[in-house]
Design a protein around this motif. Structure first.
Motif, PDB file in Angstrom:
ATOM      1  N   CYS A 112      -2.235  -7.906  -9.238  1.00 46.24           N
ATOM      2  CA  CYS A 112      -3.029  -7.308  -9.967  1.00 46.24           C
ATOM      3  C   CYS A 112      -3.363  -5.666  -9.878  1.00 46.24           C
ATOM      4  N   THR A 113      -3.313  -5.225  -8.570  1.00 47.03           N
ATOM      5  CA  THR A 113      -3.424  -3.810  -8.281  1.00 47.03           C
ATOM      6  C   THR A 113      -2.418  -2.834  -8.773  1.00 47.03           C
ATOM      7  N   ILE A 114      -0.955  -3.413  -8.646  1.00 51.92           N
ATOM      8  CA  ILE A 114      -0.092  -2.686  -8.775  1.00 51.92           C
ATOM      9  C   ILE A 114       0.402  -2.482 -10.082  1.00 51.92           C
ATOM     10  N   GLN A 115       0.223  -3.467 -10.719  1.00 56.69           N
ATOM     11  CA  GLN A 115       0.868  -3.644 -12.189  1.00 56.69           C
ATOM     12  C   GLN A 115      -0.124  -3.848 -13.522  1.00 56.69           C
ATOM     13  N   GLU A 116       0.091  -3.633 -14.545  1.00 55.87           N
ATOM     14  CA  GLU A 116      -0.847  -3.582 -15.779  1.00 55.87           C
ATOM     15  C   GLU A 116      -0.164  -4.782 -16.724  1.00 55.87           C
ATOM     16  N   GLU A 117       1.151  -4.949 -16.737  1.00 55.81           N
ATOM     17  CA  GLU A 117       1.725  -5.791 -17.810  1.00 55.81           C
ATOM     18  C   GLU A 117       1.125  -6.997 -17.752  1.00 55.81           C
ATOM     19  N   GLU A 118       0.869  -7.888 -16.769  1.00 57.98           N
ATOM     20  CA  GLU A 118       0.672  -9.219 -16.653  1.00 57.98           C
ATOM     21  C   GLU A 118      -0.833  -9.476 -16.006  1.00 57.98           C
ATOM     22  N   GLU A 119      -1.490 -10.146 -16.569  1.00 56.66           N
ATOM     23  CA  GLU A 119      -3.100 -10.391 -16.439  1.00 56.66           C
ATOM     24  C   GLU A 119      -3.026 -11.145 -14.914  1.00 56.66           C
ATOM     25  N   SER A 120      -2.344 -11.917 -14.464  1.00 57.46           N
ATOM     26  CA  SER A 120      -2.493 -12.659 -13.492  1.00 57.46           C
ATOM     27  C   SER A 120      -0.976 -13.074 -12.841  1.00 57.46           C
ATOM     28  N   ILE A 121      -0.897 -13.249 -11.689  1.00 60.12           N
ATOM     29  CA  ILE A 121       0.546 -13.599 -10.993  1.00 60.12           C
ATOM     30  C   ILE A 121       0.680 -15.088 -11.111  1.00 60.12           C
ATOM     31  N   MET A 122      -0.534 -15.987 -11.485  1.00 58.42           N
ATOM     32  CA  MET A 122      -0.387 -17.385 -11.746  1.00 58.42           C
ATOM     33  C   MET A 122       0.132 -17.710 -12.959  1.00 58.42           C
ATOM     34  N   ARG A 126       0.879  -1.293  -0.006  1.00 57.69           N
ATOM     35  CA  ARG A 126       0.002  -0.178   0.068  1.00 57.69           C
ATOM     36  C   ARG A 126       0.916   1.209  -0.089  1.00 57.69           C
ATOM     37  N   PHE A 127       1.990   1.098   0.800  1.00 57.86           N
ATOM     38  CA  PHE A 127       3.032   2.191   0.793  1.00 57.86           C
ATOM     39  C   PHE A 127       3.373   2.535  -0.645  1.00 57.86           C
ATOM     40  N   ILE A 128       3.829   1.537  -1.182  1.00 54.80           N
ATOM     41  CA  ILE A 128       4.471   1.807  -2.464  1.00 54.80           C
ATOM     42  C   ILE A 128       3.500   2.269  -3.476  1.00 54.80           C
ATOM     43  N   GLN A 129       2.231   1.497  -3.559  1.00 51.53           N
ATOM     44  CA  GLN A 129       1.259   2.021  -4.484  1.00 51.53           C
ATOM     45  C   GLN A 129       0.702   3.445  -4.202  1.00 51.53           C
ATOM     46  N   MET A 130       0.858   3.963  -3.098  1.00 51.05           N
ATOM     47  CA  MET A 130       0.460   5.261  -2.675  1.00 51.05           C
ATOM     48  C   MET A 130       1.539   6.433  -3.168  1.00 51.05           C
ATOM     49  N   ASN A 131       2.729   5.894  -3.257  1.00 52.98           N
ATOM     50  CA  ASN A 131       3.706   6.918  -3.835  1.00 52.98           C
ATOM     51  C   ASN A 131       4.016   6.700  -5.310  1.00 52.98           C
ATOM     52  N   LEU A 132       3.540   5.568  -6.101  1.00 49.49           N
ATOM     53  CA  LEU A 132       3.633   5.283  -7.451  1.00 49.49           C
ATOM     54  C   LEU A 132       2.934   6.580  -8.194  1.00 49.49           C
ATOM     55  N   PRO A 133       3.545   7.077  -9.242  1.00 47.85           N
ATOM     56  CA  PRO A 133       2.880   8.069 -10.180  1.00 47.85           C
ATOM     57  C   PRO A 133       1.673   7.469 -10.840  1.00 47.85           C
ATOM     58  N   GLU A 134       0.688   8.505 -11.470  1.00 46.73           N
ATOM     59  CA  GLU A 134      -0.411   7.995 -12.231  1.00 46.73           C
ATOM     60  C   GLU A 134      -0.007   7.221 -13.358  1.00 46.73           C
ATOM     61  N   GLU A 135       1.198   7.710 -14.186  1.00 40.74           N
ATOM     62  CA  GLU A 135       1.555   6.907 -15.193  1.00 40.74           C
ATOM     63  C   GLU A 135       2.319   5.830 -14.910  1.00 40.74           C
ATOM     64  N   ASN A 136       2.190   4.797 -15.852  1.00 39.45           N
ATOM     65  CA  ASN A 136       2.699   3.313 -15.294  1.00 39.45           C
ATOM     66  C   ASN A 136       4.251   3.559 -15.614  1.00 39.45           C
ATOM     67  N   ILE A 137       4.883   2.871 -14.436  1.00 39.95           N
ATOM     68  CA  ILE A 137       6.161   2.751 -14.642  1.00 39.95           C
ATOM     69  C   ILE A 137       6.658   1.232 -15.320  1.00 39.95           C
ATOM     70  N   ASP A 138       7.458   1.509 -16.531  1.00 34.49           N
ATOM     71  CA  ASP A 138       7.874   0.591 -17.399  1.00 34.49           C
ATOM     72  C   ASP A 138       8.954  -0.331 -16.507  1.00 34.49           C
TER      73      ASP A 138
END
Length: 329
Positions: free
Chosen positions: A143-153, A30-42
């Motif tokens: 699934c909340t913190i990244q958009e590149e991959e559909e599922s961790i599984m 949560r701490f990391i997500q709160m500090n991440l910018p709106e634009e995705n970090i590649d």
């Protein structure tokens, strides 16, 4: 531990410990997500301005991926669990996240983006390694913190890479960690509150050690409760009653002896002399033992020789400090 195939006794303490760990992972995420910018970090674009702290944690998680993979291949599930647990709790949460907070809170810091990239990279790799043991929590965070991959599984398993091995930076950060631990220990002994900041002097004749503290100045000051960090090659400008701690190739001085009397400082140093003398006696005993010298691997013998040199240097510095406090005017 528990042997494979045996029943495991139920303990509420283990349940509570697991709950605490899940909370630790969740809160860090949560701490990391709160500090991440709106634009995705590649994550495929590694920053060029990674700091020593960034490289240290990247190297640590890189080694962790290799070790855990080897453990799982050998069905050493418990050993793999311990390594993941210790890395996430201690190295990542207790150390690295605390190291980067000053950079995250400073919009003028040109390494802020590198810190955010590293936080996201290490968190995702850690979640993947943890997923076989904590599938639901890790899937939710992933699934909340990244958009590149559909599922961790079905995501790619972290793989060891020589590109992310930074031995020099690892050693540098471990040096600072040892200094921080020493400062915290002595402050605890003297019952100095964390809110009480003090000037910290790092004295070393070794230019490489001075450079380590120069580069890690910001997070060293934060973790060491320092109002200011001064790095120099001698004791110029340091008050006579400054409290000191000795680490390999450097001595840390803190001018808050008004919080403790000189007698107590000498008593603490005397205990350190006793500890170092015991370590030296142990090392000398091993090196003077013909059986050890003839049968031990060369690497082990060299390690003990290096320890001997380190302990002798530390003992000399501590005894010098005791003599100074004893005869100072």
């Amino acid at each position: 531990g528990n042997a494979p195939g045996n029943d495991m006794r139920f303990y509420w303490e283990r349940v509570e410990a697991s709950r605490n760990f899940a909370n630790k992972v969740w809160n860090a995420s949560r701490f990391i997500q709160m500090n991440l910018p709106e634009e995705n970090i590649d994550l495929s674009k590694k920053p060029e301005n990674l700091t020593d702290a960034d490289k240290w944690i990247l190297s640590k998680v890189n080694t962790l991926a290799k070790d855990v993979t080897e453990n799982l291949d050998k069905f050493e599930l418990g050993i793999a669990t311990d390594k993941i647990y210790n890395f996430i709790w201690e190295e990542f949460c207790d150390w690295y996240i605390e190291m980067v907070k000053p950079r995250l809170y400073n919009d003028n810091d040109d390494t802020k983006q590198a810190a955010l990239w590293t936080l996201k990279k290490v968190l995702i790799d850690s979640l993947k390694l943890l997923h076989p043991y904590m599938p639901f929590v890790t899937e939710e965070i992933f699934c909340t913190i990244q958009e590149e991959e559909e599922s961790i599984m079905i995501s790619a398993w972290p793989e060891y890479s020589e590109e992310n091995t930074f031995a020099k930076e690892e050693a540098a950060v471990e040096t600072i960690k040892e200094a921080v631990r020493s400062i915290r220990n002595i402050r605890s002994e003297m019952n100095v509150a964390p809110s009480k900041k003090a000037k910290v002097f790092v004295v070393s004749e070794d230019a490489a050690v001075c450079e380590i503290f120069e580069k890690g100045n910001v997070f060293f000051a934060t973790l060491g409760y320092a109002s200011e960090v001064i790095i120099q090659s001698d004791k110029t400008g340091i008050e006579d009653d400054a409290v000191s701690v000795v680490i390999p190739k450097a001595t840390i001085y803190m001018p808050f002896a008004e919080l403790v009397d000189i007698a107590k400082e000498k008593e603490r140093l005397a205990k350190e002399v006793t500890r170092l003398e015991k370590e030296l006696a142990r090392v000398n005993g091993m090196l003077s033992n013909p059986n050890f010298v003839s049968k031990a691997p060369e690497k082990k013998i060299n390690e003990e020789k290096e320890k001997k040199v380190k302990y002798e240097q530390m003992l000399f510095a501590v005894e010098e400090r005791i003599n100074y406090l004893t005869y100072k005017k």
